[in-house]
Design an enzyme around this catalytic site. Sequence first.
Site, short mmCIF file in Angstrom:
data_model
loop_
_atom_site.label_atom_id
_atom_site.label_comp_id
_atom_site.label_asym_id
_atom_site.label_seq_id
_atom_site.Cartn_x
_atom_site.Cartn_y
_atom_site.Cartn_z
N CYS A 1 -5.55 1.35 5.59
CA CYS A 1 -6.12 0.08 6.01
C CYS A 1 -5.59 -0.26 7.41
O CYS A 1 -4.78 0.46 7.98
CB CYS A 1 -5.77 -1.01 5.01
SG CYS A 1 -4.01 -1.47 5.07
N CYS B 1 -1.64 -0.87 7.44
CA CYS B 1 -0.89 0.39 7.35
C CYS B 1 -1.06 1.22 8.62
O CYS B 1 -0.14 1.92 9.04
CB CYS B 1 -1.35 1.19 6.13
SG CYS B 1 -0.85 0.46 4.55
N GLU C 1 0.86 3.98 1.93
CA GLU C 1 1.38 4.37 3.25
C GLU C 1 2.54 3.45 3.65
O GLU C 1 3.56 3.91 4.19
CB GLU C 1 0.27 4.28 4.30
CG GLU C 1 -0.95 5.15 3.99
CD GLU C 1 -2.03 4.41 3.22
OE1 GLU C 1 -3.20 4.80 3.35
OE2 GLU C 1 -1.70 3.45 2.50
N HIS D 1 0.83 -1.20 0.00
CA HIS D 1 0.00 0.00 0.00
C HIS D 1 0.87 1.25 0.00
O HIS D 1 2.06 1.21 0.33
CB HIS D 1 -0.94 -0.01 1.21
CG HIS D 1 -2.06 -0.98 1.07
ND1 HIS D 1 -3.13 -1.04 1.94
CD2 HIS D 1 -2.30 -1.95 0.12
CE1 HIS D 1 -3.96 -2.00 1.56
NE2 HIS D 1 -3.48 -2.56 0.46
#
Length: 340
Positions: free
Chosen positions: A292, A295, A266, A264
């Site tokens: 999410c 993260c 992040e 992801h």
Amino acid sequence: MPPMIIGLTGRNASGKGEIAQYLIERGFFFYSLSDVLRNELKKLKKPLTRDNLTWLGNKLRNESGPSVLAEKIIENLEDDRHYVIDSFRNPEEVQAFRRTKDFVLLFVEASPRARFERMKARGREGDAQTYKEFLKIEEREAKNADPTKQNLEACRKLADRKLLNNASLAALHNKVNRMVARLLMDSPRPDWDDYFMQIARVVATRSNCMKRRVAAVIVKDKRIISTGYNGTPRGITNCKDGGCPRCNAFTPSGRNLGECYCSHAEENAITQAAYHGISIKDSVLFSTFSPCLLCTKMIINSGIKEVVFNEAYPLGKEAISLLRQAKIKVRKISTHGKVA
């Protein structure tokens, strides 16, 4: 301050060209809707007469829509430049530019006799030779019920500002100076939230994920210290080239997440900082989507103190709750930096 686009409309020989040239000399980039027509006429090997320009403009609007000339120019505009755009003659051309940022339409006015004398002085091919012929052309171009044809009166009604040009060139320049200065003063720079979120959106264009483009920017003391976008890990085939079986199968959101190869945004921003030995403690993370749960745990443990996001991640409610439990400030902002 954001870039400014000044559109020019008005009757023949009202002074639009003089205003355009004055702004060009002061750093504005120039386009003319009429130049689109002139280039097309050259390709057709037709004379560059006013009648031919009008005929071709009406033809293109009829075939491709009333805003076709404007759209051809908008495709070429850059976000970091001021522009002056000449020869708006159809209201749909104006409306197309209304969808861009910081567009101002200026209607330039002058008396018919003054404009006729200026037109004779410039000696452009295809211009009217008599005052009577000049007025006849004026009447024809002023209004038209056909939405694909020229309609200067409709453009005049859409103008944000009107400028009377019956005096000297110096007087015209003074009016333009005052107008542009006021427009620049009224056009504020983006705030920090908007600034960093806009940068995050640009970073997102580098994403190679088939499912969704997301980006994160980590900021400390108003300085970017790391960026990340979602995609497969370093050295692995890009997602869009088949690197992630889950994404390429277009698996429904929320299913088989453990099978996804993509990191992801992040996650990548945090690990990139670690890779280069940069501390992100007490920093702010700007992300195009809320994080999410995975993260979120990385954000908490890395010492980030604030998360700012634009859109809510579909499975992000627990993540937001966890961030708040960890005393991390969370803010959702809209497209232009306002708190949503």
